[in-house]
Structure formats: C-alpha cells, structure tokens
Design an enzyme around this catalytic site. Structure first.
Site, PDB file in Angstrom:
ATOM      1  N   LEU A   1     -19.516  21.692  -9.768  1.00 25.04           N
ATOM      2  CA  LEU A   1     -18.245  21.263 -10.337  1.00 25.04           C
ATOM      3  C   LEU A   1     -17.993  21.950 -11.671  1.00 25.04           C
ATOM      4  O   LEU A   1     -18.916  22.113 -12.481  1.00 25.04           O
ATOM      5  CB  LEU A   1     -18.238  19.744 -10.543  1.00 25.04           C
ATOM      6  CG  LEU A   1     -18.387  18.875  -9.295  1.00 25.04           C
ATOM      7  CD1 LEU A   1     -18.528  17.423  -9.691  1.00 25.04           C
ATOM      8  CD2 LEU A   1     -17.206  19.055  -8.360  1.00 25.04           C
ATOM      9  N   ASP A   2     -16.753  22.354 -11.891  1.00 27.07           N
ATOM     10  CA  ASP A   2     -16.316  22.798 -13.206  1.00 27.07           C
ATOM     11  C   ASP A   2     -15.938  21.538 -13.973  1.00 27.07           C
ATOM     12  O   ASP A   2     -14.988  20.849 -13.609  1.00 27.07           O
ATOM     13  CB  ASP A   2     -15.118  23.744 -13.066  1.00 27.07           C
ATOM     14  CG  ASP A   2     -14.520  24.090 -14.413  1.00 27.07           C
ATOM     15  OD1 ASP A   2     -15.167  23.815 -15.433  1.00 27.07           O
ATOM     16  OD2 ASP A   2     -13.409  24.641 -14.440  1.00 27.07           O
TER      17      ASP A   2
END
Length: 399
Positions: free
Chosen positions: A322-323
C-alpha cells in the site's frame, strides 16, 4: 407466460395462444434482436458463439410454438402435439438480458470515476502571446504555447516551467498531500493545482496526449475489459455450439431411423429439446452476477475494483503493498508534537508559529494554525508576511 403454464386459469389454455404469440414475438425479435445480430456477425466469419446457440434454441422453441398456434389443424394432421414453448424462449432471453444488465450496472459504478477525472481539467487557459495574456478554451492550446498560471488556478495541460517559482499540489496524480516546489526547468502536470506563486510554462502535451487524458483512457479500457473466465467461455462456445447443433441433428436422425411412431413428431421434439436445454442461461448470469456482487461489496468497504480480471485473480493474492499517503493516512499533515529549545514554552512557540503561518497556504502551515486554534491559543497578528520558496516564511509581529 410462466403463470399461464403452471396456474389453473378459469379460461381454456387454447384461447391464450394468440396473446402469448404476440407477446413472445415482441420479446423474440425486439428484445432478442441483439442475439440475432451477434449470431449473424459470427456466422459471416464462419464462427459460432453462445449468441448462436441462444438464437437457434429460442428460435426453435418460438417457431414450433408459433406453428402449432397459427395452424393447429395442420399440426394435428402431422401428429404434432399442441404444446407451446413461448415461455421457454422468453425466459431464456429475459435471463440473459438480465445478466447483461447486471454486468453493465457493475461497470457503470466505475464510470463515476471517469466523470470525476474529467472534472479535474480546467475549461480555459491564460495564453501568453505577443506580450498579451488571453483567456482561451483549453482545447485550442497547441504544443509550444506559453501559458500563465496564477495562484489558486489549475494547470491546464502538461508542460515545462520557463518563468517564475511556485508550489503545485499534484495529489490528483501522486496522492501526496504536500505541494511540490516548481522552478524554471521543472515539469508540471495538467489538472494539478497551483498553490502559491505565479509562473509561465511551455505546453509539451495537449489534448489526448496529456497525463490526465491517458489516465482517463486507461480507466475506460479497464471498464471495457472482460474477465478471463468470460474469454474462456467464448473459446469453449466455439466448440460447444457446433457440437450441440450436430448432437441435436443426430438425435433427430436417430428418432427418424429407430424411433416408434409418430417418428417425425418425436424427432422434431427431441431436436428442439436438445437445442433449448443447451442454452447457456447459467453461463450468461453467473459471471455478471459475481462481478456485480464483488464490485458492490468492494465499494461498500471503500475498495474500487476496476474490472472482472482483477476480481477473478484476487484469490491468488498473498501480499498487499500500500502507498500510505491518503490510503492508510488521511492525506493531510497534523501536528503531533512541539519540541522547544531553551526556555521558551511549547505554547509560546506554537502561538508565534501559528501567527506567522496564518497567511500561508502550505499544508504544514495550515496544520500548525489548526493545532493552535484547537488548543484555544491566542494567536497574535502579524505584518509583512513573505513566503520564501525553498526556505519557509517570514513575518513581523504587529506592535
């Protein structure tokens, strides 16, 4: 039609023949016209699809029912029983169209993403030409044009800064909430938001070549993509449909050669039965329904599933990356701690910092002011505010 088939009605079933024929004709050749067109297009290229099987199967059921309804005496003389299958042809078409509608409904949920993306781009641009500045439609911009962007305006197209210094909010592209400093020679992206200074840039990509336009095009392509299982179904259909037609023909021939009397009647009935039973009602409903339920559940939990392929292959996921910006966080900076040097108190430092940042549009400055207000601090007034690109801010305390 299904009710007329199963429910004990107070009227003779033979009296329903003509009304059922009229209703079934509308469904068969109007609502079901898409299946006929698809089957004809495949036949022109010497191919078959599931649409071919639907068209042949429902036509057989409809054709037999129409014949015994319009010419009952002739049908009786041929030994054909007065059984109608209007409801069979109608429900097959209805179920398959329902499946396509469910699939289209699932895809329409992501069309709002396209509308939101298109809403990001400004409608006009401030063109700099021959020492004059003119507001022109964004579609009239050409590569090489000089465009000025003032504070608070959106960058109309992609380009390279040739004059001025500013900070630009590119969160629409990167998800990063902090603005990016731009100086001469730096690139800017269309639809990003200019926060502080004014600058002039030279357009390098316009129209369908801009970054935003390419993103929109990718989203549209994702919407039109088909799940792998649907492509597999088409491959299976290319073999399955001819096999079904051949099997139905062999069944009819077998009854004609070895069956008891009335042979013609039994041959025709078994031929139609094989075609109708093979119609892929479940295949037409299963995948669209699964896509609709999967994307709907994802949307309820804030997860946007872009198409059937991503949904189908999700069971193979063993790692998620995930960013964090805007995904695991709120996408906006917040003051969590104030460290002081010397004898100054935390509140004194925060009051003075907030006083200087009141005139700033930087997200960190806004966070400092918000934190001071949340603590109820008395923020003094300042004069001579100045934002120094790359260094910070400067202000004089009002006497």
């Amino acid at each position: 039609m299904m009710g007329a088939m199963y429910l004990p009605l107070p009227i003779d079933a033979s009296m329903l023949g003509i009304p059922l024929l009229v209703a079934a004709t509308v469904i068969q050749f109007w609502a079901g016209s898409a299946f006929y067109r698809a089957a004809w297009n495949a036949a022109r290229h010497f191919g078959t699809t599931m649409d071919t099987l639907v068209a042949v199967g429902t036509s057989a059921a409809y054709g037999y029912s129409a014949f015994v309804t319009l010419w009952p005496d002739l049908a009786m003389s041929w030994g054909l029983p007065h059984h109608t299958y209007f409801e069979t042809a109608t429900i097959i078409i209805a179920l398959l169209l329902l499946g396509r509608w469910l699939e289209a409904r699932a895809r329409s949920r992501t069309s709002s993403a396209i509308k939101a993306l298109m809403g990001l781009r400004p409608r006009t641009a401030r063109l700099v030409r021959d020492g004059q500045e003119l507001d022109v439609p964004i579609d009239s911009l050409q590569v090489g044009d000089l465009v000025r962007v003032r504070p608070g305006e959106k960058v109309p197209v992609d380009g390279i800064v040739v004059e001025g210094i500013s900070t630009v909010d590119e969160s629409m592209l990167t998800g990063e909430s902090l603005p990016v400093e731009k100086a001469v020679g730096d690139g800017v992206v269309g639809a990003s938001l200019n926060r502080t200074g004014s600058f002039v840039f030279r357009a390098t990509h316009v129209g369908r070549d801009t970054t935003l336009a390419q993103i929109i095009r990718l989203v549209e392509q994702a919407q039109g993509s088909r799940a792998p299982i649907q492509r597999l179904a088409d491959i299976v259909a290319s073999y399955f449909v001819p096999a079904v037609i051949v099997l139905a023909a062999l069944t009819a021939v077998a009854w004609l050669a070895f069956g008891p009397e009335p042979r013609i009647t039994m041959a025709l009935q078994t031929f139609i039965a094989v075609l109708i039973i093979a119609c892929p009602c479940a295949m037409g409903l299963a995948t669209p329904t699964a896509i609709m339920v999967g994307t709907g559940k994802g949307a309820e939990h804030g997860v946007l599933i872009r198409g059937g392929e991503a949904l189908e292959t999700a069971h193979k996921i063993d790692t998620i990356i995930l960013d964090k910006t805007g995904t695991l966080t709120r996408g906006a900076p917040v003051v969590t701690e104030v460290l002081t040097v010397g004898t100054a108190s935390e509140h004194d430092v925060l009051r003075l910092a907030a006083a200087a940042e009141v005139g700033s549009e930087h997200p960190i400055g806004e966070a400092i002011v918000e934190h001071a207000r949340r603590l109820g601090l008395d923020v003094p007034a300042c004069d001579g505010f100045e934002a120094i690109a790359g260094h910070g801010i400067r202000a004089d305390r009002r006497s």
